[in-house]
Design an enzyme around this catalytic site. Structure first.
Site, PDB file in Angstrom:
ATOM      1  N   LYS A   1       0.819  -1.213   0.000  1.00  0.00           N
ATOM      2  CA  LYS A   1       0.000   0.000   0.000  1.00  0.00           C
ATOM      3  C   LYS A   1       0.853   1.265   0.000  1.00  0.00           C
ATOM      4  CE  LYS A   1      -4.319  -1.979   1.366  1.00  0.00           C
ATOM      5  NZ  LYS A   1      -5.546  -1.901   2.161  1.00  0.00           N
TER       6      LYS A   1
ATOM      7  N   ARG B   1      -3.382 -10.510   4.407  1.00  0.00           N
ATOM      8  CA  ARG B   1      -3.734 -10.531   2.980  1.00  0.00           C
ATOM      9  C   ARG B   1      -2.573  -9.907   2.223  1.00  0.00           C
ATOM     10  NH1 ARG B   1      -6.202  -7.171  -0.861  1.00  0.00           N
ATOM     11  NH2 ARG B   1      -7.675  -8.230  -2.264  1.00  0.00           N
TER      12      ARG B   1
END
Length: 298
Positions: A216, A256
């Protein structure tokens, strides 16, 4: 599959985006054969679940229609299930989730926590499948404007508790629920770091927690060059692995990630070392959002 929620060790969820525009790998697995091949590789690398998404949820992304989303994910789910891969469907639409479950998906990973489609609770209840409730405040195109909190951890915890209560009131079994703090969804970099450092407060909800920091943008900002250029997406893997191990050591149920093998290897080392847990002290100095935002290290 019903035991996965109660897994004794950390669950690794591998990301498989069958979209043209996802932030990390958009377009790479839009072809059916490429998607199925990658899903099998993720499983072989150590993924307990392969999470298949047909709609990008990157900040600013526009929505697609349900038919297009279903057309993207259903063939991949059928093929991977036939190959013995356990899959989850990454969707906020009840119609897509229902079709995905019928095609063989075992878990619904709902980035909206049930807010985007009130019928999702019925689908999950009737299927008796695990349901990941992520913290969410609105669709991708508007999420930046929604990143306002009094105390991000307290607020996220309270809003997740509301989603849990709504799911339970709709008849979803408590042992089917998993929570996700939604890093990057209506969150600034400072919010993401604060949530990461205070995971025990979210674990106090009493539900398994899925942690998803993989590649991210806030990791790219942390690792920026001297002139402020963020680290490219593909070069954030070491940081992703670090966040994943720290989250599991703090008590997360699962992580994840895009690169399953790197995370699975790191978690194997963690387990071989005795699965040490992070010590949390209420007297520890709290880092400020300013420190997190600018990558200050102490």
């Amino acid at each position: 599959m019903t035991d996965l929620v109660r897994a004794s060790g950390p669950v690794v969820m591998g990301v498989l985006n069958v979209t043209p525009d996802s932030f990390s790998d958009g377009g790479r697995y839009a072809d059916l054969d490429a998607a199925v091949g990658h899903g099998v590789r993720l499983r072989d690398a150590g993924a307990h679940l392969v999470d298949i998404g047909g709609e990008s949820t990157r900040p600013g992304a526009e929505r697609i229609d349900a038919a297009t989303e279903a057309e993207r994910v259903l063939p991949v789910i059928r093929e991977l299930t036939a190959a013995g891969v356990t899959v989850s469907v990454d969707t906020s639409r009840a119609r897509v989730a229902e079709a995905a479950l019928a095609a063989g998906a075992a878990v619904v990973n709902d980035v909206s926590g049930g807010l985007a489609d009130p019928d999702m609770a019925r689908v999950v209840r009737d299927a008796h499948c695990p349901w990941v409730l992520m913290h969410w405040r609105g669709h991708s195109r508007a999420m930046r404007e929604l990143a306002t909190y009094t105390d991000v951890v307290v607020d996220v915890r309270a809003e997740l508790a509301q989603r849990i209560d709504t799911a339970l009131a709709a008849g979803v079994a408590a042992d089917r629920l998993i929570v996700d703090p939604g890093l990057g969804f209506a969150k600034t970099a400072a919010h993401n770091w604060e949530l990461s450092s205070r995971l025990p407060e979210l674990l106090d909800l009493g539900y398994p927690l899925l942690f998803g920091a993989s590649r991210k943008s806030y990791l790219g900002r942390l690792l920026a060059t001297a002139d402020g250029t963020p680290r490219p997406t593909a070069q954030r893997e070491a940081a992703t692995v670090a966040t994943s191990v720290l989250a599991v050591a703090a008590g997360a149920w699962g992580v994840r990630v895009h690169d399953v093998q790197a995370t699975a290897d790191a978690l194997a080392v963690w387990a071989a070392t005795g699965s040490p847990r992070l010590a949390v002290s209420p007297h520890d100095e709290k880092r400020t959002p300013h420190d997190h935002e600018h990558g200050v290290r102490r």
